[in-house]
Design a protein around this motif. Sequence first.
Motif, PDB file in Angstrom:
ATOM      1  N   UNK A 175       0.854  -1.193   0.000  1.00  0.00           N
ATOM      2  CA  UNK A 175       0.000   0.000   0.000  1.00  0.00           C
ATOM      3  C   UNK A 175       0.889   1.242   0.000  1.00  0.00           C
ATOM      4  N   UNK A 176       0.321   2.352  -0.474  1.00  0.00           N
ATOM      5  CA  UNK A 176       1.074   3.613  -0.496  1.00  0.00           C
ATOM      6  C   UNK A 176       1.521   3.996   0.918  1.00  0.00           C
ATOM      7  N   UNK A 177       0.640   3.805   1.890  1.00  0.00           N
ATOM      8  CA  UNK A 177       0.957   4.192   3.279  1.00  0.00           C
ATOM      9  C   UNK A 177       2.151   3.389   3.796  1.00  0.00           C
ATOM     10  N   UNK A 178       2.125   2.071   3.545  1.00  0.00           N
ATOM     11  CA  UNK A 178       3.226   1.236   4.033  1.00  0.00           C
ATOM     12  C   UNK A 178       4.528   1.546   3.307  1.00  0.00           C
ATOM     13  N   UNK A 179       4.431   1.850   2.013  1.00  0.00           N
ATOM     14  CA  UNK A 179       5.642   2.190   1.272  1.00  0.00           C
ATOM     15  C   UNK A 179       6.273   3.457   1.845  1.00  0.00           C
ATOM     16  N   UNK A 180       5.425   4.402   2.242  1.00  0.00           N
ATOM     17  CA  UNK A 180       5.935   5.636   2.871  1.00  0.00           C
ATOM     18  C   UNK A 180       6.719   5.339   4.142  1.00  0.00           C
ATOM     19  N   UNK A 181       6.281   4.301   4.854  1.00  0.00           N
ATOM     20  CA  UNK A 181       6.847   4.001   6.171  1.00  0.00           C
ATOM     21  C   UNK A 181       8.203   3.300   6.133  1.00  0.00           C
ATOM     22  N   UNK A 182       8.570   2.746   4.993  1.00  0.00           N
ATOM     23  CA  UNK A 182       9.800   1.931   4.944  1.00  0.00           C
ATOM     24  C   UNK A 182      11.024   2.768   5.305  1.00  0.00           C
ATOM     25  N   UNK A 183      11.877   2.234   6.183  1.00  0.00           N
ATOM     26  CA  UNK A 183      13.063   2.962   6.628  1.00  0.00           C
ATOM     27  C   UNK A 183      14.334   2.205   6.242  1.00  0.00           C
ATOM     28  N   UNK A 184      15.461   2.898   6.374  1.00  0.00           N
ATOM     29  CA  UNK A 184      16.752   2.263   6.075  1.00  0.00           C
ATOM     30  C   UNK A 184      17.017   1.085   7.018  1.00  0.00           C
ATOM     31  N   UNK A 185      16.596   1.202   8.256  1.00  0.00           N
ATOM     32  CA  UNK A 185      16.768   0.083   9.197  1.00  0.00           C
ATOM     33  C   UNK A 185      15.989  -1.135   8.719  1.00  0.00           C
ATOM     34  N   UNK A 186      14.799  -0.891   8.180  1.00  0.00           N
ATOM     35  CA  UNK A 186      14.019  -2.003   7.637  1.00  0.00           C
ATOM     36  C   UNK A 186      14.809  -2.695   6.525  1.00  0.00           C
ATOM     37  N   UNK A 187      15.439  -1.876   5.670  1.00  0.00           N
ATOM     38  CA  UNK A 187      16.218  -2.420   4.551  1.00  0.00           C
ATOM     39  C   UNK A 187      17.342  -3.312   5.091  1.00  0.00           C
ATOM     40  N   UNK A 188      18.058  -2.800   6.105  1.00  0.00           N
ATOM     41  CA  UNK A 188      19.184  -3.573   6.643  1.00  0.00           C
ATOM     42  C   UNK A 188      18.707  -4.879   7.273  1.00  0.00           C
ATOM     43  N   UNK A 189      17.641  -4.788   8.054  1.00  0.00           N
ATOM     44  CA  UNK A 189      17.100  -6.001   8.693  1.00  0.00           C
ATOM     45  C   UNK A 189      16.685  -7.029   7.660  1.00  0.00           C
ATOM     46  N   UNK A 190      16.020  -6.544   6.628  1.00  0.00           N
ATOM     47  CA  UNK A 190      15.500  -7.440   5.606  1.00  0.00           C
ATOM     48  C   UNK A 190      16.634  -8.178   4.918  1.00  0.00           C
ATOM     49  N   UNK A 191      17.676  -7.428   4.555  1.00  0.00           N
ATOM     50  CA  UNK A 191      18.819  -8.034   3.875  1.00  0.00           C
ATOM     51  C   UNK A 191      19.455  -9.108   4.758  1.00  0.00           C
ATOM     52  N   UNK A 192      19.683  -8.752   6.018  1.00  0.00           N
ATOM     53  CA  UNK A 192      20.345  -9.704   6.906  1.00  0.00           C
ATOM     54  C   UNK A 192      19.489 -10.938   7.146  1.00  0.00           C
ATOM     55  N   UNK A 193      18.182 -10.752   7.189  1.00  0.00           N
ATOM     56  CA  UNK A 193      17.294 -11.878   7.493  1.00  0.00           C
ATOM     57  C   UNK A 193      17.124 -12.809   6.294  1.00  0.00           C
ATOM     58  N   UNK A 194      16.984 -12.250   5.110  1.00  0.00           N
ATOM     59  CA  UNK A 194      16.559 -13.066   3.975  1.00  0.00           C
ATOM     60  C   UNK A 194      17.560 -13.217   2.837  1.00  0.00           C
ATOM     61  N   UNK A 195      18.494 -12.280   2.702  1.00  0.00           N
ATOM     62  CA  UNK A 195      19.351 -12.282   1.518  1.00  0.00           C
ATOM     63  C   UNK A 195      20.724 -12.852   1.818  1.00  0.00           C
ATOM     64  N   UNK A 196      20.784 -14.183   1.840  1.00  0.00           N
ATOM     65  CA  UNK A 196      22.069 -14.833   2.028  1.00  0.00           C
ATOM     66  C   UNK A 196      22.055 -16.190   1.350  1.00  0.00           C
ATOM     67  N   UNK A 197      23.261 -16.815   1.189  1.00  0.00           N
ATOM     68  CA  UNK A 197      23.367 -18.048   0.394  1.00  0.00           C
ATOM     69  C   UNK A 197      22.451 -19.156   0.885  1.00  0.00           C
ATOM     70  N   UNK A 198      22.279 -19.261   2.167  1.00  0.00           N
ATOM     71  CA  UNK A 198      21.463 -20.342   2.719  1.00  0.00           C
ATOM     72  C   UNK A 198      20.014 -20.263   2.259  1.00  0.00           C
ATOM     73  N   UNK A 199      19.565 -19.061   1.921  1.00  0.00           N
ATOM     74  CA  UNK A 199      18.179 -18.854   1.517  1.00  0.00           C
ATOM     75  C   UNK A 199      18.061 -18.615   0.016  1.00  0.00           C
ATOM     76  N   UNK A 200      19.099 -19.017  -0.736  1.00  0.00           N
ATOM     77  CA  UNK A 200      19.131 -18.684  -2.162  1.00  0.00           C
ATOM     78  C   UNK A 200      19.454 -19.907  -3.002  1.00  0.00           C
ATOM     79  N   UNK A 201      19.113 -19.809  -4.276  1.00  0.00           N
ATOM     80  CA  UNK A 201      19.501 -20.836  -5.229  1.00  0.00           C
ATOM     81  C   UNK A 201      19.944 -20.158  -6.522  1.00  0.00           C
ATOM     82  N   UNK A 202      21.057 -20.596  -7.077  1.00  0.00           N
ATOM     83  CA  UNK A 202      21.634 -20.014  -8.290  1.00  0.00           C
ATOM     84  C   UNK A 202      21.533 -21.044  -9.404  1.00  0.00           C
ATOM     85  N   UNK A 203      20.857 -20.700 -10.493  1.00  0.00           N
ATOM     86  CA  UNK A 203      20.726 -21.611 -11.633  1.00  0.00           C
ATOM     87  C   UNK A 203      21.371 -20.967 -12.844  1.00  0.00           C
ATOM     88  N   UNK A 204      22.135 -21.762 -13.578  1.00  0.00           N
ATOM     89  CA  UNK A 204      22.843 -21.274 -14.770  1.00  0.00           C
ATOM     90  C   UNK A 204      22.516 -22.211 -15.920  1.00  0.00           C
TER      91      UNK A 204
END
Lengths: 451, 451
Positions: free
Chosen positions: B174-203
């Motif tokens: 929603x527009x309201x929630x998008x307004x609320x997103x902060x840099x801390x949210x970005x950092x938390x999200x990356x650390x929680x979800x964006x790593x090799x254990x949670x990823x798959x690479x296909x070539x």
Amino acid sequence: MRLSDRRQIPPLGTVRNVALPSAETFCLGNGVDVVHVHRPDSGLVGIEVLVRGGASTLEAHEAGLATLTADLLDEGAGVLESLELAQAIEAIGARMSTNSGYDGFHIRATAPSRATERLIELVADVTTRPRFAQADFERELSVRKARVLQSSSDPSNLADDAFLSVVYGEDPYGVPLMGTATTLGTLKREAVMRLYASHFAPQRTTLFVVGNAARQEIEPVLEKGFGDWKGSGPLRPLPGALTPFGSAPRIHLVDKPGASQSEIRVGRVGAAPDDPDVPSLDVLNTLLGGSFTSRLNSKLREEKGFTYGAFSVFTDNVRVGPFSAETAVHTPATAEAITDILNEFERLRTEPVPGDELQRAKQYLALRLPARFETTSQVLEAISELTLLSLPLDWYSHYVERVMAVTAADVGRMAKIYLDTSQVAVVVAGDRATIEAQLRELDREVVLRAP
Amino acid sequence: MKHPAQPRVHIEYTQFKLENGLNVLVHADDSLPIVAVNVWYHVGSKNERPGRTGFAHLFEHLMFEGSENVPEGLFDELLEGSGGINNGSTDSDRTNYWETVPTAALERALWLEADRMGWLLQTMDQEKLDAQRSVVMNERRESYENRPYGMAWETILKAVYPEGHPYRWPTIGSMEDLERATLDDVRDFFRTFYHPRNASLAIAGAVSIDRVRAWVELYFGDIPAGAPIPSIDVPPVHIALEGREILEDDVELARLELVWVAPASFADGDAEASLAAEVLAGGKSSRLYQQLVVEAELAEDVDAFFEEGELGGLFVIEVTALPGVPLSTLDHLIHEEIARLASSGPTADEVQRALAQTEAGFVRSLERVGGFDGKADRLNYYHFTAGDAGFIGRDLERYQAVDVESLRCWVDLTLAEPHAFGLSVVPRGKTEWGANAPEPPAPFDVNGGEG
């Protein structure tokens, strides 16, 4: 092995150029040309029938007739009525589309390879013996009218239709392909049948087959399906040449009350497909709005956040297609976005393109080529387009060298013609109440336009 | 029951895992000198929480804005200059990123993907967040708010999924929630979800397995594994009573969306659901198309599809009325047709056609190494969703195993029961064209029978 410096951009390996699939051409007994691309490993077969003419042969009051005729081609053909034909197509895992553009009719079908023979039969029936039943005509007409009505509430369609009309004026290229409520209002089935007869003939038709069957396997099946076909005529003459011209530099505003975005089109008539400067135009277009890193997208999306995307395109029509820069922007940013677009036109017109940016655009076009012809549909559409535009089938084999030879001076030369802001029209479909005042502050006449 | 001549599909691949848990899948295909690099992260909008909806997709945008060793803008510039195209997408279950490049640029693509997987936050700042937030808000306007029927899906999700269900909000947020997103949210999200254990690479493409293995180890090997991602609560979903809502929109034609709760991906009934969608409204020979568009001439078009999800699916029938036709009439006729299908079942021919279309769909997607639903994407899809990258053959077999009775039974158990939600999208001021809930059932059913 450990990575010594992660900041180092890995080198580009040796680029392998590929020969694009070569095509063989032959003729059926009745004069229909066939273009065949043999891809022995293909799991799909693709067939296209191209009949020249299309909507560009229509008078203004006939708008919509070509596309409606195209819609009706697969509503029953040969011995199969509408439902039976649909069942026959679906039973072999095929997809078929029947369309008309401005320059020709296209019957396109794909299916798993093992259905090649049956697909040819069905396509032949649709091409040479459509039934045009009265009930199907009435229904398709009523559906078409509903679609035109619906399209009038879509701001993107409003902008597209208005743009072509402004740029082409009375020329058939400026008339909506789908027609209008007025032009569709009194259409009769006889008009469809006459249009079909005035177009569909062996001498205006080319067949394209892409698949794993060899010529000796498909030729007899093609002969069986198409060989007896004569067409009834008399044929409508194909339209004459269109001389490229500019547009008056006005802003045409179509009101879409309450719209949260404005749909913007900036452009003019473009270039002929056989223009020797096409490679330079491709590079110019890539720089302006033909890639994610283009000037327009970088400015309007990445820098200003006005839009989800901005792009530009030179459309290839048989005579001269349009050139347009397009985007949908947040309503309050409308006038500023138009100013930005025109500024980017001016920049490319007056400032030489930096060497690295030019090189990147050229490599994007050149190195991307093999991936553009991976699937059956991609190959089919490519050879059909070359044929429609009267370009040689080996046109792409010289493309890479031509693109890589384009210079900044070439780009500048093209920009002086096509990005001359005094020769382009601006079309906006958006909320008049919010944007009219800001548009009137721009250095252009503002004209209100009915949708 | 299997027919001996039924087609088979297969993608040959090698699989290995790095020490940090990154799953790697490699498929060799030297048809063209190109390669597709495809990364899936097992995070989607289902991993968001109310108040921060739209975040997974906003985050996807940020992944293109540069990382520690890749200055902002270089990602797209480098890929384009190497003749590559790229994109990504977010849905409720996963986020994928892909590029298709000449084989000569494979190392560059791996370098770019590894850098943003391991080192994104080092160069993340408020300016990047604000810029992409604007872009996403424009995406929401262009794709949903300013588009006819664009707000229907969001309305359906809120009606069908209970509070606390991770599928209740649309991926765009929603527009309201998008307004609320902060840099801390970005950092938390990356650390929680964006790593090799949670990823798959296909070539997939013209590659040597040994070279790929060496480069993958070199570029991705140093990235820390990361922790298992948090689990999510999934409340049960059950449409207790037939519900109906009416939404006014800038449309000319009224549209009814009927929605049923359906199986999760690859769960029992998933194949039946897909084939039932084909039989009911897949192509022109389908039941509802013939009945509503051709015979009764009440609808402009009708479609049915099975919306997949790891946590559960939705079965949707979408019908657009011709002007003046009340949606309640269409609602009633659709339910009648479902009742017929539930009691007498489909014909063998109907099942055969639905299956032929499904098989052809597999063949079509195997023509490409890259892009959405190309071979690399498919490998990752099966790895995450079926737990087995090589599942494609068995996936097709599940459809081939569906017969008249199993399809009839599924329709009877799922669609014929009064547990649908219906959304009518009508022109402003025309709420009387909307469909209302049918008569309420007998009193003892009022609480939906849970627990």
